[in-house]
Design an enzyme around this catalytic site. Structure first.
Site, PDB file in Angstrom:
ATOM      1  N   LYS A  22      57.470  78.693  -2.063  1.00 52.22           N
ATOM      2  CA  LYS A  22      57.493  77.990  -0.779  1.00 52.22           C
ATOM      3  C   LYS A  22      58.116  76.604  -0.922  1.00 52.22           C
ATOM      4  CE  LYS A  22      54.023  75.488   0.853  1.00 52.22           C
ATOM      5  NZ  LYS A  22      54.387  74.267   1.614  1.00 52.22           N
ATOM      6  N   ASN A  23      57.642  75.834  -1.888  1.00 50.79           N
ATOM      7  CA  ASN A  23      58.105  74.457  -2.025  1.00 50.79           C
ATOM      8  C   ASN A  23      59.583  74.379  -2.377  1.00 50.79           C
ATOM      9  OD1 ASN A  23      55.560  73.513  -1.409  1.00 50.79           O
ATOM     10  ND2 ASN A  23      54.942  73.194  -3.525  1.00 50.79           N
ATOM     11  N   CYS A 123      49.836  69.124   6.427  1.00 49.72           N
ATOM     12  CA  CYS A 123      48.436  69.156   6.011  1.00 49.72           C
ATOM     13  C   CYS A 123      47.817  67.761   6.024  1.00 49.72           C
ATOM     14  CB  CYS A 123      48.315  69.728   4.593  1.00 49.72           C
ATOM     15  SG  CYS A 123      48.585  71.497   4.499  1.00 49.72           S
TER      16      CYS A 123
END
Length: 427
Positions: A22-23, A123
């Site tokens: 993902k990153n 987040c």
């Protein structure tokens, strides 16, 4: 809103394919803004954040085409083409959904000479200002102003000049932004105390494949010689070291034996060293890793740190695993000041955790008990899943949209190795 139900107590056994990172994916996708030619990314994970970033690129004028996975990959293939940018503004309604949206700032300045980007969301794991992004971009020639929740950046004369910047502290996102901006500058740039994470290496490797001139890749000093233009490329997203570490913790806490398929061990040495110290047996099998836990889990003392140190993105998962250790563990979070929001939820399941500032003392307990718990951020969500796999009775995890941001086909992968897990709707 969906929930995930887990009936704990099953020992995990089998093989889990590791998805694209993902990153890394969210860093590679904005590189397409730097060229008129198509950029094709293979092994792209099916994640909510990837979809959101694709929508952002569409708003800027990029076309995106998605194909199914190739046999050697687990994810999708996406081709992004920014033939002509139709906008240079990333609006609040998209950027607020995820912090990674700030990564369009650097490539937009580099390609178009200007960018207006909303301050990011994402987040709620602590104060993560973008001042280092802005200072680094200023150092290579950008003129900046902030107003009404937006940052506007301009390259005088339509092109950045290049320059030198030393980060006062390591910042992954800021390193990524300034590198993407610098590759199309008139002159050279030198970035010191740059982040060395594998995702930075992946970014630099794609940019080089597109024609950028970067030296020092993988070190704390990056030398970038600006070029007039970049071309398209096809590139495979690196495997997700955080996903692999998460499933390793899941195997360990259940006393299981799971083979993680398709990883880069050098990218996760701090994680594997911590697993070994906890008494977990690891066997390297080429690009696979067999994780087995036949004895009890040993307590650990861990402190998060920038790569090659122990990743902050693995802290919550290790905390869950250490709830069942034979003794007291000490975890210190040095990256984010508010990354223990999963502690009260683990306590609802019977965990014994005391938080004092940035340090958490985790005393192992004989058992965990299933309970309704609420996910608060991406990695915290996975810590609750890991705890639920060993807890007696049923664990209900709500707000699973956090999980969908970073774990592809979670229930499918865990079910395949013996977990009793399912997703249910509220209807």
């Amino acid at each position: 809103m969906d929930r995930i139900l887990i009936r704990g107590g099953n020992r995990l056994s089998g093989r889990i394919p590791i998805s694209g990172a993902k990153n890394a994916a969210l860093t590679l996708m904005p590189c397409a803004l730097l060229t008129e030619e198509p950029v094709t990314l293979r092994n792209l994970p099916r994640l909510a954040d990837v979809d959101s970033f694709g929508h952002l690129l569409n708003q800027l004028g990029c076309s995106t085409r998605i194909e199914g996975a190739r046999p050697e990959d687990f994810g999708r293939v996406m081709t992004i083409r920014a033939g002509k940018l139709t906008a240079t503004e990333a609006p609040y309604d998209i950027v607020r959904k995820m912090r990674a949206s700030i990564l369009v700032l650097g490539p937009l300045i580099g390609r178009a000479g200007e960018a207006t980007v909303s301050l990011p969301g994402g987040c709620a794991i602590g104060n993560r200002p973008i001042d280092l992004h802005l200072k680094a971009l200023e150092a290579i020639g950008a003129q900046l102003e902030m107003a009404a929740g937006y940052v506007k950046a301009i390259a005088p004369g339509g092109r950045l000049s290049g320059g030198t910047y030393t980060f006062p502290i390591v910042s992954v996102g800021a390193t990524e932004n300034v590198v993407m901006a610098a590759v199309l500058a008139r002159g050279g740039s030198r970035i010191e105390n740059a982040a060395r994470e594998p995702e930075i290496v992946d970014l630099c490797n794609l940019l080089v494949a597109m024609g950028a001139k970067i030296s020092g890749i993988g070190t704390e000093t990056l030398e970038i010689e600006g070029v007039d233009r970049l071309h398209g490329a096809t590139y495979r997203v690196m495997p997700d070291r955080i996903e692999a570490g998460s499933y390793a913790c899941a195997a360990a806490i259940t006393g299981g034996s799971v083979e993680l398929v398709g990883i880069k061990l050098d990218d996760m040495r701090a994680t594997t060293q911590a697993l070994i110290a906890a008494g977990v047996t690891l066997e390297e099998r080429g690009d696979n890793l067999l994780v087995s836990a036949t004895g009890g889990i040993k307590p650990l003392t861990l402190s998060t740190a920038p790569f090659p140190g122990f990743a902050t993105d693995m802290q919550a998962q290790f905390m869950a695993m250490l709830c069942m250790a034979e003794g007291a563990s000490v975890l210190t979070e040095t990256i984010f000041e508010n990354r223990y929001m999963h502690v009260p939820e683990l306590a609802r399941m019977g965990a014994d955790i005391l938080v004092q500032g940035r340090t958490a003392v985790v005393r192992g307990v004989p058992k965990l008990v299933g309970a309704p718990v609420m996910a608060t951020d991406l990695r915290a969500s996975m810590s609750l899943i890991i705890a639920g796999l060993v807890a007696e009775g049923e664990t209900q995890v709500s707000r699973v949209y956090h999980l969908d941001r970073g774990y592809e086909r979670l229930e499918e992968k865990l079910s395949a190795v013996g977990a009793d897990i399912e997703r249910v709707g509220d209807g």
